[in-house]
Write a protein that holds these residues in place. Sequence first.
Motif, PDB file in Angstrom:
ATOM      1  N   ALA A 389      10.804 -11.559 -20.264  1.00  0.00           N
ATOM      2  CA  ALA A 389      10.623 -11.921 -21.669  1.00  0.00           C
ATOM      3  C   ALA A 389      11.752 -11.383 -22.540  1.00  0.00           C
ATOM      4  N   TRP A 390      12.380 -10.277 -22.089  1.00  0.00           N
ATOM      5  CA  TRP A 390      13.518  -9.706 -22.809  1.00  0.00           C
ATOM      6  C   TRP A 390      14.848 -10.289 -22.315  1.00  0.00           C
ATOM      7  N   GLY A 391      14.774 -11.349 -21.528  1.00  0.00           N
ATOM      8  CA  GLY A 391      15.977 -12.099 -21.177  1.00  0.00           C
ATOM      9  C   GLY A 391      16.711 -11.647 -19.940  1.00  0.00           C
ATOM     10  N   ILE A 392      16.078 -10.825 -19.081  1.00  0.00           N
ATOM     11  CA  ILE A 392      16.757 -10.326 -17.886  1.00  0.00           C
ATOM     12  C   ILE A 392      16.256 -11.079 -16.649  1.00  0.00           C
ATOM     13  N   PRO A 393      17.125 -11.807 -15.954  1.00  0.00           N
ATOM     14  CA  PRO A 393      16.712 -12.452 -14.697  1.00  0.00           C
ATOM     15  C   PRO A 393      16.201 -11.387 -13.732  1.00  0.00           C
ATOM     16  N   THR A 394      14.992 -11.580 -13.211  1.00  0.00           N
ATOM     17  CA  THR A 394      14.324 -10.514 -12.466  1.00  0.00           C
ATOM     18  C   THR A 394      13.722 -11.015 -11.171  1.00  0.00           C
ATOM     19  N   ALA A 395      13.967 -10.260 -10.102  1.00  0.00           N
ATOM     20  CA  ALA A 395      13.328 -10.501  -8.812  1.00  0.00           C
ATOM     21  C   ALA A 395      12.293  -9.406  -8.577  1.00  0.00           C
ATOM     22  N   ARG A 396      11.214  -9.780  -7.921  1.00  0.00           N
ATOM     23  CA  ARG A 396      10.182  -8.806  -7.540  1.00  0.00           C
ATOM     24  C   ARG A 396      10.136  -8.712  -6.021  1.00  0.00           C
ATOM     25  N   LEU A 397      10.068  -7.483  -5.519  1.00  0.00           N
ATOM     26  CA  LEU A 397      10.015  -7.280  -4.072  1.00  0.00           C
ATOM     27  C   LEU A 397       9.236  -6.007  -3.779  1.00  0.00           C
ATOM     28  N   GLY A 398       8.364  -6.071  -2.759  1.00  0.00           N
ATOM     29  CA  GLY A 398       7.569  -4.913  -2.376  1.00  0.00           C
ATOM     30  C   GLY A 398       7.816  -4.503  -0.947  1.00  0.00           C
ATOM     31  N   MET A 399       6.940  -3.666  -0.431  1.00  0.00           N
ATOM     32  CA  MET A 399       7.080  -3.167   0.935  1.00  0.00           C
ATOM     33  C   MET A 399       6.076  -3.861   1.855  1.00  0.00           C
ATOM     34  N   PRO A 400       6.377  -3.957   3.148  1.00  0.00           N
ATOM     35  CA  PRO A 400       5.425  -4.559   4.083  1.00  0.00           C
ATOM     36  C   PRO A 400       4.226  -3.647   4.293  1.00  0.00           C
ATOM     37  N   ARG A 401       3.080  -4.249   4.577  1.00  0.00           N
ATOM     38  CA  ARG A 401       1.865  -3.470   4.877  1.00  0.00           C
ATOM     39  C   ARG A 401       1.826  -3.227   6.380  1.00  0.00           C
ATOM     40  N   LEU A 402       2.400  -2.141   6.792  1.00  0.00           N
ATOM     41  CA  LEU A 402       2.488  -1.808   8.212  1.00  0.00           C
ATOM     42  C   LEU A 402       1.347  -0.879   8.619  1.00  0.00           C
ATOM     43  N   LYS A 403       0.974  -0.930   9.884  1.00  0.00           N
ATOM     44  CA  LYS A 403      -0.007   0.010  10.412  1.00  0.00           C
ATOM     45  C   LYS A 403       0.643   1.373  10.576  1.00  0.00           C
ATOM     46  N   ASN A 404      -0.159   2.432  10.402  1.00  0.00           N
ATOM     47  CA  ASN A 404       0.374   3.770  10.595  1.00  0.00           C
ATOM     48  C   ASN A 404       0.398   4.125  12.072  1.00  0.00           C
ATOM     49  N   SER A 405       0.774   5.359  12.386  1.00  0.00           N
ATOM     50  CA  SER A 405       0.913   5.757  13.789  1.00  0.00           C
ATOM     51  C   SER A 405      -0.422   5.779  14.521  1.00  0.00           C
ATOM     52  N   SER A 406      -1.535   5.772  13.774  1.00  0.00           N
ATOM     53  CA  SER A 406      -2.861   5.693  14.396  1.00  0.00           C
ATOM     54  C   SER A 406      -3.332   4.250  14.521  1.00  0.00           C
ATOM     55  N   LYS A 407      -2.426   3.303  14.221  1.00  0.00           N
ATOM     56  CA  LYS A 407      -2.697   1.863  14.323  1.00  0.00           C
ATOM     57  C   LYS A 407      -3.745   1.398  13.316  1.00  0.00           C
ATOM     58  N   GLU A 408      -3.874   2.139  12.212  1.00  0.00           N
ATOM     59  CA  GLU A 408      -4.824   1.763  11.184  1.00  0.00           C
ATOM     60  C   GLU A 408      -4.143   0.859  10.160  1.00  0.00           C
ATOM     61  N   GLN A 409      -4.837  -0.221   9.777  1.00  0.00           N
ATOM     62  CA  GLN A 409      -4.318  -1.147   8.778  1.00  0.00           C
ATOM     63  C   GLN A 409      -4.958  -0.821   7.435  1.00  0.00           C
ATOM     64  N   ARG A 410      -4.170  -0.825   6.392  1.00  0.00           N
ATOM     65  CA  ARG A 410      -4.710  -0.540   5.067  1.00  0.00           C
ATOM     66  C   ARG A 410      -5.647  -1.649   4.607  1.00  0.00           C
ATOM     67  N   PRO A 411      -6.622  -1.326   3.723  1.00  0.00           N
ATOM     68  CA  PRO A 411      -7.434  -2.371   3.104  1.00  0.00           C
ATOM     69  C   PRO A 411      -6.552  -3.310   2.289  1.00  0.00           C
ATOM     70  N   VAL A 412      -7.053  -4.522   2.035  1.00  0.00           N
ATOM     71  CA  VAL A 412      -6.289  -5.491   1.252  1.00  0.00           C
ATOM     72  C   VAL A 412      -5.984  -4.931  -0.135  1.00  0.00           C
ATOM     73  N   PHE A 413      -7.003  -4.315  -0.773  1.00  0.00           N
ATOM     74  CA  PHE A 413      -6.753  -3.672  -2.062  1.00  0.00           C
ATOM     75  C   PHE A 413      -6.664  -2.170  -1.826  1.00  0.00           C
ATOM     76  N   SER A 414      -5.478  -1.648  -1.918  1.00  0.00           N
ATOM     77  CA  SER A 414      -5.262  -0.215  -1.736  1.00  0.00           C
ATOM     78  C   SER A 414      -4.014   0.184  -2.482  1.00  0.00           C
ATOM     79  N   MET A 415      -4.140   1.165  -3.369  1.00  0.00           N
ATOM     80  CA  MET A 415      -2.984   1.670  -4.103  1.00  0.00           C
ATOM     81  C   MET A 415      -2.673   3.108  -3.728  1.00  0.00           C
TER      82      MET A 415
END
Length: 449
Positions: A389-415
């Motif tokens: 809105a302030w005129g700056i071309p912007t890309a959004r990028l996040g991190m992959p949802r990887l399993k931890n070393s215990s092979k546990e997958q995070r919930p879909v909603f988790s912050m």
Amino acid sequence: MAGTLTNSARPLPLSKEQAGWVTRAWSQIDEGRLAELNRQMASIPSPTGEERELAQFMASYMNACGFSAFYQPIDENQGNAVGKLSGSGNGVELLLYAPVDTAFSGKAEEDCPWVGLTVPAEMTTEAYIKDGDVIGLGAENPKGYAACVVGAAEAVQRSGIPLKGGVVVGLGAGGMPTNKRPSIHRFNAGQGSGCAFMLEQGIRGDFAIIAKPGYAVSWEEVGLCWFRICVKGSLGYTGVRHVVGGRNPIVDAAKIITLLEEWFPKYSQRNTSGLVCPQGSINAIEAGWSYKPAFIPAVCNLYVDLRISPRTSPTEAKHQFEEAIREIRRAHPELNLEWDMVLAIPGTATDPASWIIQSCMRAWEYVEGKKHAPRQGTSGATDANILRAWGIPTARLGMPRLKNSSKEQRPVFSMETSNVSGMKQLTKCLVYAIIDTCTRDRAEILKGG
């Protein structure tokens, strides 16, 4: 068109020298250091409106890493952290942005019982590292993303790469979709207020990358409109309801909730396009006295969060909501209600052919070794809307949802759970985008997007 799907990046190979710089900078990404920074950040409370302590910590951290950094106060409790890496002056300036405020406070008196009867252990500031995850209040969103932004710029700085364009790290307060919390005095503490203040005070870039959830490059996202529905009834008392009659607004509100829940999917279908599938939800109710439920209240308020496409203005969304309310009234003339729009933040888009979108897609493909595919059906809103809105071309990028070393997958909603390997992947993408963008002449960048 901004909503056009672009499956992969426009080819623009790095030079041999640039590819060497990427490799050199990647070697400076230390997972242990990244995790510890994330843990320290998650250990410092920063609910919306009270980010000062964390922002000051981050400004000090960036200064110690060789940035030119400072704390930018907004009021006595809220402020941003800004760090800069200078270029030679003949390139473009890139703003790496992430908010740092958490949606919840971690305090039982404010968050409970709505987050649960007690505050979950992972939603406290007693952050820790376990099985390759950083766990704590806001450890992933927003603080894991902020750590990646800082980590990427730090890796470039430690590598001694000759930048033509400068890199600005902006860590913003007030990024959560919230108005005034009970414990603070300023009403406009959230909704991107820190980002807007930062831009207003001259902290900008030719392009911006915002680090927020979703491991794919996004060039558009929804905005949001909030509506308050006031359902009216009759003040009453349980002991005489069978004698005096009257309407219970809570009962009528339940009927309206059911009808709106039937309407939301129709609204989503009508407004789905490009990358977005705007959703609606009723997420707050006000009625009655919890300490004297013998009395029937005269009013019940419902609060609706309606997400809006970049191709739907807040006014158009308001008209669509009005149509839904009109239909409810027509089918149920006995209902007595009023409504109004209490928040309006437009959705925004950047042309997918823009340099920064293409650069981030090249980064993703370079890291993943395969063609980029955008995420569709999204309905999340971030400070990207403020940046655009302030005129700056912007890309959004996040991190992959990887399993931890215990092979546990995070919930879909988790912050609250940030996977360190996923953080490294995002940081590598950001490093590539910095080198791709800030080691070229300004004329080449502007010609390319």
